[in-house]
Scaffold this motif. Structure first.
Motif, PDB file in Angstrom:
ATOM      1  N   ALA A  84      -1.755   6.199   1.133  1.00  0.00           N
ATOM      2  CA  ALA A  84      -2.005   7.727   0.674  1.00  0.00           C
ATOM      3  C   ALA A  84      -2.798   8.581   1.666  1.00  0.00           C
ATOM      4  O   ALA A  84      -2.719   9.782   1.330  1.00  0.00           O
ATOM      5  CB  ALA A  84      -3.487   7.110  -0.461  1.00  0.00           C
ATOM      6  N   ASP A  85      -3.393   7.751   2.630  1.00  0.00           N
ATOM      7  CA  ASP A  85      -3.916   8.722   3.592  1.00  0.00           C
ATOM      8  C   ASP A  85      -2.635   9.504   4.589  1.00  0.00           C
ATOM      9  O   ASP A  85      -2.780  10.443   5.052  1.00  0.00           O
ATOM     10  CB  ASP A  85      -4.717   7.756   4.969  1.00  0.00           C
ATOM     11  CG  ASP A  85      -5.832   7.392   4.260  1.00  0.00           C
ATOM     12  OD1 ASP A  85      -6.380   8.003   3.271  1.00  0.00           O
ATOM     13  OD2 ASP A  85      -6.467   6.557   4.664  1.00  0.00           O
ATOM     14  N   ALA A  86      -1.511   8.751   4.765  1.00  0.00           N
ATOM     15  CA  ALA A  86      -0.197   9.205   5.077  1.00  0.00           C
ATOM     16  C   ALA A  86       0.401  10.576   4.495  1.00  0.00           C
ATOM     17  O   ALA A  86       0.618  11.410   4.990  1.00  0.00           O
ATOM     18  CB  ALA A  86       1.020   8.334   5.543  1.00  0.00           C
ATOM     19  N   VAL A  87       0.059  10.312   2.898  1.00  0.00           N
ATOM     20  CA  VAL A  87       0.454  11.580   2.277  1.00  0.00           C
ATOM     21  C   VAL A  87      -0.398  12.574   2.361  1.00  0.00           C
ATOM     22  O   VAL A  87       0.058  13.784   2.536  1.00  0.00           O
ATOM     23  CB  VAL A  87       0.567  10.998   0.543  1.00  0.00           C
ATOM     24  CG1 VAL A  87       0.771  12.134  -0.380  1.00  0.00           C
ATOM     25  CG2 VAL A  87       1.640  10.081   0.635  1.00  0.00           C
ATOM     26  N   ALA A  88      -1.609  12.484   2.525  1.00  0.00           N
ATOM     27  CA  ALA A  88      -2.607  13.574   2.366  1.00  0.00           C
ATOM     28  C   ALA A  88      -2.515  14.437   3.848  1.00  0.00           C
ATOM     29  O   ALA A  88      -2.358  15.458   3.983  1.00  0.00           O
ATOM     30  CB  ALA A  88      -4.130  12.988   2.216  1.00  0.00           C
ATOM     31  N   ALA A  89      -2.297  13.638   4.916  1.00  0.00           N
ATOM     32  CA  ALA A  89      -2.049  13.764   6.213  1.00  0.00           C
ATOM     33  C   ALA A  89      -0.816  14.738   6.080  1.00  0.00           C
ATOM     34  O   ALA A  89      -0.704  15.985   6.911  1.00  0.00           O
ATOM     35  CB  ALA A  89      -1.981  12.984   7.310  1.00  0.00           C
ATOM     36  N   ALA A  90       0.326  14.372   5.525  1.00  0.00           N
ATOM     37  CA  ALA A  90       1.589  15.199   5.403  1.00  0.00           C
ATOM     38  C   ALA A  90       1.722  16.176   4.740  1.00  0.00           C
ATOM     39  O   ALA A  90       2.213  17.334   5.065  1.00  0.00           O
ATOM     40  CB  ALA A  90       2.687  13.982   5.137  1.00  0.00           C
TER      41      ALA A  90
ATOM     42  N   THR B 196       0.749  -1.198   0.103  1.00  0.00           N
ATOM     43  CA  THR B 196      -0.077   0.062  -0.125  1.00  0.00           C
ATOM     44  C   THR B 196       0.887   1.189  -0.006  1.00  0.00           C
ATOM     45  O   THR B 196       0.370   2.512  -0.005  1.00  0.00           O
ATOM     46  CB  THR B 196      -0.910   0.123   1.085  1.00  0.00           C
ATOM     47  OG1 THR B 196      -0.162  -0.012   2.414  1.00  0.00           O
ATOM     48  CG2 THR B 196      -1.856  -1.322   0.983  1.00  0.00           C
ATOM     49  N   SER B 197       2.098   1.048   0.052  1.00  0.00           N
ATOM     50  CA  SER B 197       3.121   2.228  -0.014  1.00  0.00           C
ATOM     51  C   SER B 197       2.945   3.161  -1.057  1.00  0.00           C
ATOM     52  O   SER B 197       2.470   2.662  -2.258  1.00  0.00           O
ATOM     53  CB  SER B 197       4.537   1.672   0.128  1.00  0.00           C
ATOM     54  OG  SER B 197       4.900   1.434   1.050  1.00  0.00           O
ATOM     55  N   VAL B 198       3.005   4.375  -0.995  1.00  0.00           N
ATOM     56  CA  VAL B 198       3.043   5.348  -1.892  1.00  0.00           C
ATOM     57  C   VAL B 198       4.152   6.109  -1.948  1.00  0.00           C
ATOM     58  O   VAL B 198       4.837   6.457  -0.871  1.00  0.00           O
ATOM     59  CB  VAL B 198       1.669   6.420  -1.744  1.00  0.00           C
ATOM     60  CG1 VAL B 198       1.680   7.357  -2.989  1.00  0.00           C
ATOM     61  CG2 VAL B 198       0.575   5.707  -1.673  1.00  0.00           C
ATOM     62  N   PHE B 199       4.792   6.388  -3.161  1.00  0.00           N
ATOM     63  CA  PHE B 199       6.217   7.153  -3.227  1.00  0.00           C
ATOM     64  C   PHE B 199       5.856   8.556  -3.798  1.00  0.00           C
ATOM     65  O   PHE B 199       5.436   8.442  -5.006  1.00  0.00           O
ATOM     66  CB  PHE B 199       6.877   6.245  -4.151  1.00  0.00           C
ATOM     67  CG  PHE B 199       7.378   4.956  -3.642  1.00  0.00           C
ATOM     68  CD1 PHE B 199       8.707   4.749  -3.091  1.00  0.00           C
ATOM     69  CD2 PHE B 199       6.634   3.938  -3.706  1.00  0.00           C
ATOM     70  CE1 PHE B 199       9.025   3.419  -2.419  1.00  0.00           C
ATOM     71  CE2 PHE B 199       6.915   2.469  -3.223  1.00  0.00           C
ATOM     72  CZ  PHE B 199       8.216   2.486  -2.315  1.00  0.00           C
ATOM     73  N   ARG B 200       6.458   9.562  -3.414  1.00  0.00           N
ATOM     74  CA  ARG B 200       6.520  10.556  -3.675  1.00  0.00           C
ATOM     75  C   ARG B 200       7.958  10.912  -4.549  1.00  0.00           C
ATOM     76  O   ARG B 200       8.874  10.687  -3.841  1.00  0.00           O
ATOM     77  CB  ARG B 200       6.264  11.909  -2.902  1.00  0.00           C
ATOM     78  CG  ARG B 200       6.615  13.239  -3.187  1.00  0.00           C
ATOM     79  CD  ARG B 200       5.648  13.908  -4.201  1.00  0.00           C
ATOM     80  NE  ARG B 200       5.758  15.057  -4.667  1.00  0.00           N
ATOM     81  CZ  ARG B 200       5.276  16.074  -4.731  1.00  0.00           C
ATOM     82  NH1 ARG B 200       3.903  16.071  -4.017  1.00  0.00           N
ATOM     83  NH2 ARG B 200       5.678  17.242  -4.965  1.00  0.00           N
ATOM     84  N   ILE B 201       8.073  11.224  -5.778  1.00  0.00           N
ATOM     85  CA  ILE B 201       9.243  11.261  -6.505  1.00  0.00           C
ATOM     86  C   ILE B 201       9.273  12.580  -7.121  1.00  0.00           C
ATOM     87  O   ILE B 201       8.273  13.010  -7.873  1.00  0.00           O
ATOM     88  CB  ILE B 201       9.446  10.161  -7.517  1.00  0.00           C
ATOM     89  CG1 ILE B 201       9.642   8.864  -6.740  1.00  0.00           C
ATOM     90  CG2 ILE B 201      10.925  10.393  -8.099  1.00  0.00           C
ATOM     91  CD1 ILE B 201       9.665   7.647  -7.792  1.00  0.00           C
ATOM     92  N   ASP B 202      10.273  13.427  -6.569  1.00  0.00           N
ATOM     93  CA  ASP B 202      10.526  14.928  -7.393  1.00  0.00           C
ATOM     94  C   ASP B 202      11.681  14.834  -8.113  1.00  0.00           C
ATOM     95  O   ASP B 202      12.805  14.460  -7.504  1.00  0.00           O
ATOM     96  CB  ASP B 202      10.494  16.085  -6.307  1.00  0.00           C
ATOM     97  CG  ASP B 202       9.087  16.149  -5.360  1.00  0.00           C
ATOM     98  OD1 ASP B 202       8.093  16.168  -5.977  1.00  0.00           O
ATOM     99  OD2 ASP B 202       9.199  16.009  -4.124  1.00  0.00           O
TER     100      ASP B 202
END
Length: 112
Positions: free
Chosen positions: A72-78, A11-17
């Protein structure tokens, strides 16, 4: 059961910039990115974080950041926490990038 995979789906989501950074701006840009990454690392759901710079063969992108989030919930909260934090500092990320001549490309990814 037949046809089912025994590998659990992450369920991990990766943010890549990915950033194009003029050489004279690398130091200031990477310093600020490390500050942001430290803040992200303290937030719930941040599993790992990396700031990478290009070595060897050249490409368009000089700096890449990768943050793995538990969901995805952790991303939204962050995102909400970071927006509030940056606003309280009076930090305008777009103005900062423009001042340094940095262009970026960002996206959210999942394991394929």
């Amino acid at each position: 059961m037949p046809g089912e995979s025994s590998t659990p789906v992450s369920t991990s989501v990766f943010r890549i910039d990915k950033f194009v950074v003029p050489s004279q701006s690398i130091s200031a840009f990477v310093e600020r990115i490390h500050q942001v990454q430290r803040m992200l690392g303290e937030l719930p759901g941040c599993l790992q974080k990396h700031v990478l710079t290009q070595t060897g063969d050249s490409s368009e992108f000089d700096v890449v950041t990768v943050v793995e989030w538990a969901s995805a919930d952790a991303v939204a909260a962050a995102q909400a926490v970071m927006q509030q934090q940056l606003a309280s500092e009076g930090f305008d990320i777009q103005a900062f990038r423009k001042k340094l001549g940095v262009r970026g490309d960002s996206g959210m990814y999942r394991e394929a």
